[in-house]
Design an enzyme around this catalytic site. Structure first.
Site, PDB file in Angstrom:
ATOM      1  N   GLU A  96      -4.672  -8.932   0.360  1.00 46.57           N
ATOM      2  CA  GLU A  96      -5.371  -8.782   1.640  1.00 46.57           C
ATOM      3  C   GLU A  96      -6.859  -8.873   1.363  1.00 46.57           C
ATOM      4  O   GLU A  96      -7.348  -8.327   0.363  1.00 46.57           O
ATOM      5  CB  GLU A  96      -5.045  -7.445   2.333  1.00 46.57           C
ATOM      6  CG  GLU A  96      -3.621  -7.338   2.824  1.00 46.57           C
ATOM      7  CD  GLU A  96      -3.326  -6.031   3.535  1.00 46.57           C
ATOM      8  OE1 GLU A  96      -4.291  -5.383   4.015  1.00 46.57           O
ATOM      9  OE2 GLU A  96      -2.138  -5.648   3.608  1.00 46.57           O
ATOM     10  N   GLU A 151       0.827  -1.212   0.000  1.00 39.98           N
ATOM     11  CA  GLU A 151       0.000   0.000   0.000  1.00 39.98           C
ATOM     12  C   GLU A 151       0.863   1.264   0.000  1.00 39.98           C
ATOM     13  O   GLU A 151       0.695   2.174   0.822  1.00 39.98           O
ATOM     14  CB  GLU A 151      -0.970  -0.017   1.178  1.00 39.98           C
ATOM     15  CG  GLU A 151      -1.952  -1.180   1.109  1.00 39.98           C
ATOM     16  CD  GLU A 151      -2.987  -1.189   2.221  1.00 39.98           C
ATOM     17  OE1 GLU A 151      -2.840  -0.382   3.170  1.00 39.98           O
ATOM     18  OE2 GLU A 151      -3.934  -1.981   2.162  1.00 39.98           O
TER      19      GLU A 151
END
Length: 817
Positions: free
Chosen positions: A520, A445
């Protein structure tokens, strides 16, 4: 986007047999640095350190009196210990706040005094740190060896010529875990192993062996071994490298040798090819390992010296390929990645990376159906990877949580430009021989992922990894997946999507060659994410956030986001399939129904929420699971309706209350492998029975527990090594007269230990527990708690006794050999 089919096979580094001799002088443990006359010596340098919590001036000074400092052994994490002057490690005002689980960092100092025997003269000596969190400075005899900011990569100092033979020497380490530098609990200190290597000036270089198997068939495997030999002697010399391949029984199956002349101060990379006939393949079902033995000899004309260096590396022979049409294939067979993300902490031990603690976490993940782990968001310990190699777990090894743009004001972005290349080299060169590792991840991220400069930097990092290891694909975990991230994704071979299931189909239509995995996913959407992996060949697997619960990011799995104000006293993330003690949570049983055959489990929704709710919780925050418990003790609710959930991979399931059928329900994909009933509560036995057309039955039951009467202790292992490092995990259950654990019991249990072992940690699954992890007592949660025993460096019987007012005590014996 690189559209290539990748075929790979790798190795695992063998943990050398480590021995260190100690002698006691007064109250001080002084370790003797002793080396063998020939060859390489590896010493575990973990025992007998002095520790001071807090900052001080000139802690590295040679004349400093450290006799009042506390004696500790490594691995060591001071943040999990009680804050001085208190009986808890938790502080509601901790700088790290919610992110750190309200545990406290700061600055700490370590010193180790040791005697160096004169026989080290003429040896090359390396000092290895497996991991220090964070921003460490190292001094030897007052001389600064260097600084290492990143808390998750291993590093080495060459201390040749810096030791004083025949004298006591002092090694000093300052650790600074200051400010807000992490989004999860990091721990503080020298939390991984320290080692010293001594070797001949002509030796295999640090992380100098790279093994691949470029061509593999059922009949033969070509093994390529690249070995860097370094000549640090004062003259040119001839060198002979002999490489042997041993099978898992230690039988030699291949051998080759090569010679080369090396000038002084130079290194040479030997590239040797060996053939293994009828190889046994490494796989998740059968993780067979071979051993490559590298032997170095000095040549004098045609005469060969005795062996002067010897290095062993275990490795696995296997292939894998990845493409958007067939998915992920291991040894030519399709395999979906049943993945879980994992942070690095070991629950009640904090960040301390004891080998057994690392191994146990991998064992539990494997037993819970996982075949893959994404290391979040940093390289793990070598022991963790060794366990994955031996147990058959695939790994995504990840470098960073941020690059140049910060996520916290004091995080790694401050050091990125100067250190990223060194830290990636540390990760890849240390880990590239592990068969468990399938992908390298350049980050998670990354804030600049949608910007041109972020895409350019992604290409730079990915290309550098490929220069070190061209055999594995490069990936990254990306959130907010939209077309503006395409330039970033173009740097990758495999694309990690965080919480982006809605883009799986549309992106495949745009970019049919893109290979995707759920890097995720939300526990609450486990069914949807797994079915996507089953249905779409370009989606090669799913990694839930998270496989194993962790300290910090407190209450993400209940109160969720946004993190406004204080969530104290929450300390656990409370989102893992497995809790911090290693016990399965309800969502793990649901995943059993998704992944395994003949599974049945039963849970009950409490009449009121288990914890206070967050009225401001965002709808996208879904890291929680259903609020259900394995509990059939509901005094005061007799006759009132309770919702019962059954997770089942059987064709149908029948629910019984006190032997009375409450009806059958189908459990299949159409029901999301779940059945629900509304049940009028009565004490007794709630039983779910699963049926298959084959006639096979499976059942699970909840029993009403009576009054708590006794404590029962059980150990994961009753035989451990007397090496000062090995662990035994003791489960402490509070039972009624019928042996049923009372899920309401909250007794305080006191512990007494005798023999050559220590209580190194206590814990429970209470996500809001603020008790000590190191005191010899713990309050039960859901009728149980945990004690972790560490062996000492002498054999004997270790006796642990558990005592609580009003309960029958219990005792267990652990043998340390």
């Amino acid at each position: 986007m690189n559209n290539r089919i990748l075929k790979l096979s790798f190795v695992v580094i063998l943990c050398s047999l480590i021995v260190i001799s100690c002698k006691k002088t007064g109250n001080e443990m002084i370790n003797d640095l002793t080396v063998s006359k020939a060859g390489r010596t590896e010493l575990l340098f973990d025992s007998g350190w002095r520790f001071h919590r807090g900052n001080l001036d000139q802690g590295e000074a040679m004349d400093l009196d450290d006799s009042a400092w506390r004696l500790v052994d490594l691995p060591h994490d001071w943040s999990i210990e009680d804050i001085p002057g208190t009986d808890s490690p938790i502080d509601s005002n901790a700088i790290g706040g919610i992110d750190a689980g309200y545990l406290v960092g700061g600055t700490g100092w370590y010193r180790k005094n040791f005697y160096v025997k004169p026989d080290i003269r003429g040896k090359v000596i390396h000092l290895h740190f497996d991991g220090i969190y964070m921003n460490s400075d190292v001094w030897l005899n007052g001389q600064h060896l260097g600084n290492h900011p990143y808390g998750y990569t291993s590093f080495m100092h060459d201390i040749t010529g810096k030791l004083i033979p025949g004298k006591n020497n002092t090694l000093t380490v300052r650790v600074r875990n200051e400010g807000r530098n992490s989004r999860w609990y990091s721990g503080s200190g020298i939390y991984r192993h320290v080692r010293i290597s001594t070797m001949d000036p002509l030796h295999v270089d640090h992380w100098g062996t790279f093994i691949t198997t470029p061509v593999v068939s059922t009949n033969s495997a070509n093994v390529t071994v690249k070995t860097n030999i370094l000549n640090e002697s004062g003259k040119a010399t001839g060198v002979m490298l002999v490489t042997r391949i041993l099978d898992s029984e230690g039988v030699q199956v291949a051998m080759t040798e090569s010679g080369q002349n090396l000038n002084q101060g130079t290194r040479f990379e030997f590239a040797q090819n060996l053939e293994v006939v009828d190889p046994l393949m490494w796989s998740v079902e059968s993780p067979i390992l071979y051993t490559a033995v590298s032997e170095v000899y000095r040549m004098n004309g045609e005469r060969r010296s005795s062996i002067i260096d010897r290095v062993e590396n275990r490795f696995g022979i296997r292939t894998f390929s990845v493409n958007s049409k067939e998915g992920f294939l291991l040894n030519g067979k399709p395999l979906l990645l049943k993945g879980g993300c994992m942070h690095h902490d070991n629950g009640p031990l904090g960040a301390a990376a004891f080998d057994r603690a690392e191994e146990r976490r991998v064992e539990i993940m494997k037993a819970s159906g996982f075949n893959a782990i994404r290391c979040a968001h940093n390289p793990p310990s070598a022991a963790f990877l060794d366990a994955c190699d031996c147990l058959g777990i695939l790994v995504i090894d990840e470098a960073f949580d941020m690059w140049r743009e910060q996520k916290n004001p004091d995080d790694y972005h401050l050091y990125f430009d100067e250190w990223w290349q060194k830290d990636i080299a540390s990760m890849v060169l240390r880990d590239r021989n592990h068969p468990s590792i399938i992908f390298w991840s350049i980050g998670n991220e990354i804030p600049e992922r949608g910007k041109p400069e972020g895409a350019l930097l992604a290409h730079t990092l990915a290309d550098y990894i490929r220069s070190l290891d061209p055999t594995r694909p490069v990936t990254s975990a990306v959130n907010s997946v939209t077309p503006d991230k395409d330039p970033f994704f173009e740097s990758l071979d495999i694309c990690g999507y965080n919480y982006a299931i809605n883009s799986y189909v549309s992106d495949n239509k745009r970019l049919p060659d893109r290979i995707i995995y759920g890097a995720e996913s939300f526990p609450l959407e486990a069914f949807d994410y797994w079915m996507a992996a089953v249905d779409y060949p370009w989606v090669i697997g799913d990694f839930v956030w998270t496989g194993y619960d962790y300290l910090g990011e407190a209450s993400i799995g209940w109160l969720g986001y946004p993190h406004e104000g204080s969530f104290y006293p929450w300390t656990h993330a409370y989102c893992g399939d497995i809790d911090i003690c290693g016990w399965k949570r309800p969502q793990s049983y649901y995943r059993d129904a998704l992944w395994k055959e003949n599974q049945v489990s039963v849970f009950v929704k409490p009449p009121k929420p288990s914890f206070q709710l967050n009225p401001k919780k965002e709808v996208w925050s879904k890291w929680e699971w259903q609020d259900v418990v394995a509990n059939w003790n509901w005094t005061g609710h007799e006759g009132k309706m309770l919702k019962v959930e059954v997770y089942s991979s059987c064709e149908e399931v029948e629910l019984f209350l006190n032997d009375k059928s409450l009806g059958k329900k189908k459990t299949n994909r159409g029901t999301r492998w779940m059945g629900t009933w509304d049940v009028a509560y009565q004490p007794g036995v709630l039983k779910a029975v699963g049926y298959n057309s084959s006639g096979e039955k499976t059942f699970c039951e909840l029993k009403t527990a009576g009054e708590s009467k006794k404590i029962v202790l059980s150990a994961d292992r009753k035989l451990i090594k007397a090496d000062g490092q090995d662990l035994s995990y003791i489960t402490v259950d509070i039972l009624d007269d019928n042996g049923v654990r009372n899920p309401l019991a909250q007794n305080i249990i006191h512990f007494e230990i005798e023999g050559p072992g220590t209580i190194i940690a206590v814990g429970s699954s209470n996500p809001m527990g603020i008790e000590s992890f190191i005191q010899p007592f713990r309050k039960a949660y859901h009728g149980r708690c945990q004690v972790i025993i560490k062996s000492e460096s002498k054999p004997g019987e270790i006796s642990l006794k558990a005592i609580s007012d009003g309960l029958q005590s219990s005792e267990i014996t652990i043998s340390a050999l």
